[in-house]
Design an enzyme around this catalytic site. Structure first.
Site, PDB file in Angstrom:
ATOM      1  CD  GLN A   1      13.491 -10.852  -0.466  1.00 54.39           C
ATOM      2  OE1 GLN A   1      14.962 -11.744   0.006  1.00 54.39           O
ATOM      3  NE2 GLN A   1      13.839  -9.990  -0.907  1.00 54.39           N
TER       4      GLN A   1
ATOM      5  N   GLY B   1      10.611  -4.866  -0.764  1.00 55.99           N
ATOM      6  CA  GLY B   1       9.736  -3.473  -0.653  1.00 55.99           C
ATOM      7  C   GLY B   1       8.684  -3.944   0.189  1.00 55.99           C
ATOM      8  CG  HIS B   2       9.236  -5.433   3.932  1.00 51.58           C
ATOM      9  ND1 HIS B   2      10.210  -5.480   4.529  1.00 51.58           N
ATOM     10  CD2 HIS B   2       9.623  -6.385   2.565  1.00 51.58           C
ATOM     11  CE1 HIS B   2      10.593  -6.542   4.450  1.00 51.58           C
ATOM     12  NE2 HIS B   2      10.313  -7.324   3.082  1.00 51.58           N
TER      13      HIS B   2
ATOM     14  CE  LYS C   1       8.046 -10.254   3.260  1.00 48.07           C
ATOM     15  NZ  LYS C   1       7.190 -10.602   2.197  1.00 48.07           N
TER      16      LYS C   1
ATOM     17  CG  ASP D   1       5.106  -8.445  -2.608  1.00 49.26           C
ATOM     18  OD1 ASP D   1       6.574  -7.852  -2.386  1.00 49.26           O
ATOM     19  OD2 ASP D   1       5.748  -8.658  -4.148  1.00 49.26           O
TER      20      ASP D   1
HETATM   21  P1  GDP Z   1       6.261  -7.189   1.943  1.00 54.15           P
HETATM   22  O1  GDP Z   1       7.279  -6.886   1.098  1.00 54.15           O
HETATM   23  O2  GDP Z   1       5.693  -8.323   2.638  1.00 54.15           O
HETATM   24  O3  GDP Z   1       6.083  -5.995   2.560  1.00 54.15           O
HETATM   25  O4  GDP Z   1       4.543  -6.875   1.738  1.00 54.15           O
HETATM   26  P2  GDP Z   1       4.117  -5.255   0.630  1.00 54.15           P
HETATM   27  O5  GDP Z   1       4.227  -4.046   1.064  1.00 54.15           O
HETATM   28  O6  GDP Z   1       5.120  -5.373  -0.733  1.00 54.15           O
HETATM   29  O7  GDP Z   1       3.065  -5.854   0.045  1.00 54.15           O
HETATM   30  C1  GDP Z   1       1.506  -6.037   0.634  1.00 54.15           C
HETATM   31  C2  GDP Z   1       0.863  -4.745   0.126  1.00 54.15           C
HETATM   32  O8  GDP Z   1      -0.773  -5.147   0.081  1.00 54.15           O
HETATM   33  C3  GDP Z   1       1.475  -3.547   0.378  1.00 54.15           C
HETATM   34  O9  GDP Z   1       0.823  -2.111   0.187  1.00 54.15           O
HETATM   35  C4  GDP Z   1       0.289  -3.261   1.616  1.00 54.15           C
HETATM   36  O10 GDP Z   1       0.195  -1.505   2.605  1.00 54.15           O
HETATM   37  C5  GDP Z   1      -0.939  -4.129   1.387  1.00 54.15           C
HETATM   38  N1  GDP Z   1      -1.345  -4.883   2.201  1.00 54.15           N
HETATM   39  C6  GDP Z   1      -1.209  -5.245   3.480  1.00 54.15           C
HETATM   40  N2  GDP Z   1      -2.091  -5.907   4.586  1.00 54.15           N
HETATM   41  C7  GDP Z   1      -3.112  -5.497   3.758  1.00 54.15           C
HETATM   42  C8  GDP Z   1      -4.581  -5.521   4.230  1.00 54.15           C
HETATM   43  O11 GDP Z   1      -5.025  -6.463   4.695  1.00 54.15           O
HETATM   44  N3  GDP Z   1      -6.173  -5.647   3.498  1.00 54.15           N
HETATM   45  C9  GDP Z   1      -5.361  -4.615   2.642  1.00 54.15           C
HETATM   46  N4  GDP Z   1      -6.139  -4.657   1.306  1.00 54.15           N
HETATM   47  N5  GDP Z   1      -3.857  -4.672   1.860  1.00 54.15           N
HETATM   48  C10 GDP Z   1      -2.784  -4.727   2.585  1.00 54.15           C
HETATM   49  P1  IMO Z   2       9.224  -8.809  -0.555  1.00 54.89           P
HETATM   50  O1  IMO Z   2      10.467  -8.712   0.455  1.00 54.89           O
HETATM   51  C1  IMO Z   2       8.560 -10.645  -4.224  1.00 54.89           C
HETATM   52  C2  IMO Z   2      11.489 -12.472  -7.037  1.00 54.89           C
HETATM   53  C3  IMO Z   2      12.365 -11.616  -7.984  1.00 54.89           C
HETATM   54  C4  IMO Z   2      12.310 -12.889  -8.590  1.00 54.89           C
HETATM   55  C5  IMO Z   2      13.020 -13.266  -7.646  1.00 54.89           C
HETATM   56  C6  IMO Z   2      14.538 -13.169  -7.981  1.00 54.89           C
HETATM   57  O2  IMO Z   2       9.244  -7.626  -0.895  1.00 54.89           O
HETATM   58  O3  IMO Z   2       8.366 -10.013   0.129  1.00 54.89           O
HETATM   59  P2  IMO Z   2      15.786 -11.246  -7.153  1.00 54.89           P
HETATM   60  O4  IMO Z   2      16.166  -9.870  -7.504  1.00 54.89           O
HETATM   61  O5  IMO Z   2      15.835 -11.630  -5.469  1.00 54.89           O
HETATM   62  O6  IMO Z   2      16.951 -11.760  -7.578  1.00 54.89           O
HETATM   63  O7  IMO Z   2      14.768 -12.027  -7.400  1.00 54.89           O
HETATM   64  O8  IMO Z   2      12.584 -13.244  -6.317  1.00 54.89           O
HETATM   65  N1  IMO Z   2      11.964 -11.034  -5.236  1.00 54.89           N
HETATM   66  C7  IMO Z   2      10.424 -10.615  -5.415  1.00 54.89           C
HETATM   67  N2  IMO Z   2       9.498 -10.540  -4.976  1.00 54.89           N
HETATM   68  N3  IMO Z   2       8.753  -9.739  -2.869  1.00 54.89           N
HETATM   69  C8  IMO Z   2      10.057  -9.542  -3.037  1.00 54.89           C
HETATM   70  O9  IMO Z   2      10.536  -8.692  -1.481  1.00 54.89           O
HETATM   71  C9  IMO Z   2      10.677  -9.922  -3.753  1.00 54.89           C
HETATM   72  N4  IMO Z   2      12.540 -10.283  -3.908  1.00 54.89           N
HETATM   73  C10 IMO Z   2      12.951 -10.807  -4.784  1.00 54.89           C
HETATM   74  O10 IMO Z   2      10.684 -11.041  -8.115  1.00 54.89           O
HETATM   75  O11 IMO Z   2      11.094 -13.205  -9.020  1.00 54.89           O
HETATM   76 MG    MG Z   3       7.091  -6.865  -0.954  1.00 58.29          MG
END
Ligand code: GDP
Ligand code: IMO
Ligand code: MG
Length: 431
Positions: free
Chosen positions: A224, A38-39, A14, A11
């Site tokens: 991840q 979840g991106h 990415k 998270d």
């Molecule tokens: P990922 O799994 O690495 O793609 O990240 P996620 O999408 O799960 O979580 C990142 C969250 O932060 C999302 O809700 C993005 O829209 C948000 N986000 C990304 N970059 C920024 C930033 O620079 N500032 C803020 N406030 N939110 C951001």
């Molecule tokens: P993105 O791509 C954050 C975490 C779960 C748990 C551990 C194992 O959005 O960054 P699993 O279901 O993979 O066996 O769970 O890994 N986890 C993540 N945490 N972002 C993710 O993906 C994750 N994918 C798995 O919360 O701790």
């Molecule tokens: Mg994510």
């Protein structure tokens, strides 16, 4: 050819960084994980959440799902439909070698978490661990290739026959007499997915090789993060794949020469979902403030993310593992308005100061971070951040520049991209 890799526990943003970079690429390829990912991509007020399909498709890139992934076909079909319904022209390639997540994988994943409450991992419950376990067992796994084959029913029957005891243990069937009905039930559901997915299935390795030879530019999208890596993460509180650099090559079947740049993504602080050690975790008012301001709730499960200070000991380790060439620092905006910001520069373990990252969960639970305190900067609203993004790095508050400089000096890796908001234009690039 660049790789985008998470340097923390996932998270990191990415999806946002992939979207920002997408304009310079033709193809975007996922190499690990499944719909535990979840991106998020924000385009104006529209939010796109990707779980299996790589985020770059939103900008018209060809999307690739590599053999290193585990694919839940029902989720993939839904994601394909929802993307198409939003007017995106989807060109997708799915590796015939990727493994399939079956309904029982999800039940076993959740069942294990309840049964093993003391050894609970806090998984996403998407069947990831059990699907990868079956891949390693080999004859209990089904690949995309099997799913779209004419004899899927026979293959499924053979696999379920091997798994019948396990199915009984997890109350999926009550006895062996129920096995045939259960097989037919899965078959009738999965056959429908196979009709839809078969047109996208190909030899991804061959496709990428040809594309590369033809001068196409490929962006690799990690899921991840490094600290969740099955080998190099905070074991056993990890996922079951390799989100680190090696995963790109095994997860797509391409040579290292395809990769010219490794971009590591880190938040300006740290978060973690699920259980496991987190040395710089903070609690109370400050943690809540970061959680609310950064909207730190899981994109996949909606769980509140644990929040803490930036951990430079962990980041240095992640940069080394992946050979990170440059860093994208996200969510800098979330830290505004704090008088002081802490960063961990070492740990104390059993009365000794250590500068390395011990990945063993047992040791990590015992370490105490050694912090340096840096000056914060004033509260800045969204409009102001937008102006700063337009003007560039020099327009950042001096103490924010010092924060960035401190991280760079410590890690010896340049921070080239600074993200100050979820949208694409809220990004500062440094030459
Ligand atoms: P990922 O799994 O690495 O793609 O990240 P996620 O999408 O799960 O979580 C990142 C969250 O932060 C999302 O809700 C993005 O829209 C948000 N986000 C990304 N970059 C920024 C930033 O620079 N500032 C803020 N406030 N939110 C951001
Ligand atoms: P993105 O791509 C954050 C975490 C779960 C748990 C551990 C194992 O959005 O960054 P699993 O279901 O993979 O066996 O769970 O890994 N986890 C993540 N945490 N972002 C993710 O993906 C994750 N994918 C798995 O919360 O701790
Ligand atoms: Mg994510």
């Amino acid at each position: 050819m660049s790789v985008v890799i998470g340097l923390q526990w996932g998270d990191e943003g990415k999806g946002k960084i992939v979207d920002f970079l997408a304009k310079d690429f033709d193809i975007v390829a996922r190499f690990n994980g499944g719909n535990n990912a979840g991106h998020t991509v924000m385009i104006k007020d529209e939010v796109f959440k990707f779980h299996l399909i790589p985020s770059g498709v939103v900008r018209g890139l060809v999307g690739v799902l590599g053999n290193g992934m585990v694919i839940d076909p029902g989720i993939l079909v839904n994601e394909i439909n929802s993307i198409k319904n939003r007017g995106i022209n989807l060109d997708l390639k799915i590796s015939y070698k990727a493994n399939v997540i079956m309904p029982y994988h999800k039940i076993i994943d959740r069942g294990k978490e309840i049964k093993n409450s003391s050894r609970k991992i806090g998984t996403t419950g998407r069947g990831i661990g059990p699907a990868y376990s079956d891949k390693m067992k080999r004859n209990e796994a089904l690949r995309i290739d099997d799913l779209v084959s004419d004899n899927f029913y026979e293959k499924l029957k053979d696999v379920l026959n091997l798994k019948k005891e396990e199915l009984i243990i997890y109350d999926i069937i009550r006895n062996v007499a129920e096995l045939e009905d259960y097989t037919k039930k899965i078959y009738s559901e999965y056959k429908n997915y196979s009709f839809i997915l078969k047109d996208y299935v190909c030899d991804v390795t061959e496709y990428l090789y040809e594309a590369h030879s033809g001068g196409k530019k490929i962006l690799f999208e990690g899921a991840q993060g490094t600290l969740l890596d099955i080998d190099h993460g905070t074991f056993p509180f990890v996922t079951s794949s390799n989100p680190t650099i090696g995963g790109v090559f095994t997860g797509l079947g391409i040579p290292p020469s395809f990769v010219k740049k490794v971009i590591g993504v880190t938040k300006a602080y740290t978060t973690r979902v699920g259980r496991g050690p987190f040395p710089t975790e903070i609690f109370g008012r400050l943690a809540n403030r970061i959680r609310e301001k950064g909207y730190e709730y899981g994109t996949t499960t909606g769980r509140p993310r644990r929040c803490g200070w930036l951990d430079l000991v962990a980041l240095k380790y992640s940069c080394r593992i992946n050979g990170v060439n440059e860093i994208a620092l996200t969510k800098l905006d979330v830290l505004s308005g704090l008088d002081e910001i802490k960063v961990a520069i070492a740990y104390e373990l059993d009365g000794k100061t250590i500068e390395y990252f011990p990945t063993s969960a047992e040791k990590l639970y015992k370490v105490k971070p050694v912090y340096t305190t840096l000056k914060g900067w004033e509260g800045i609203d969204n409009d102001e951040w937008e102006k700063i993004s337009r003007k560039g790095f020099e327009a950042l508050p001096d103490t924010a520049k010092e924060y960035i400089g401190f991280i760079e000096d410590f890690l010896k890796v340049p921070i080239k991209i600074i993200s100050v908001g979820a949208e694409r234009n809220m990004t500062i690039v440094r030459d």
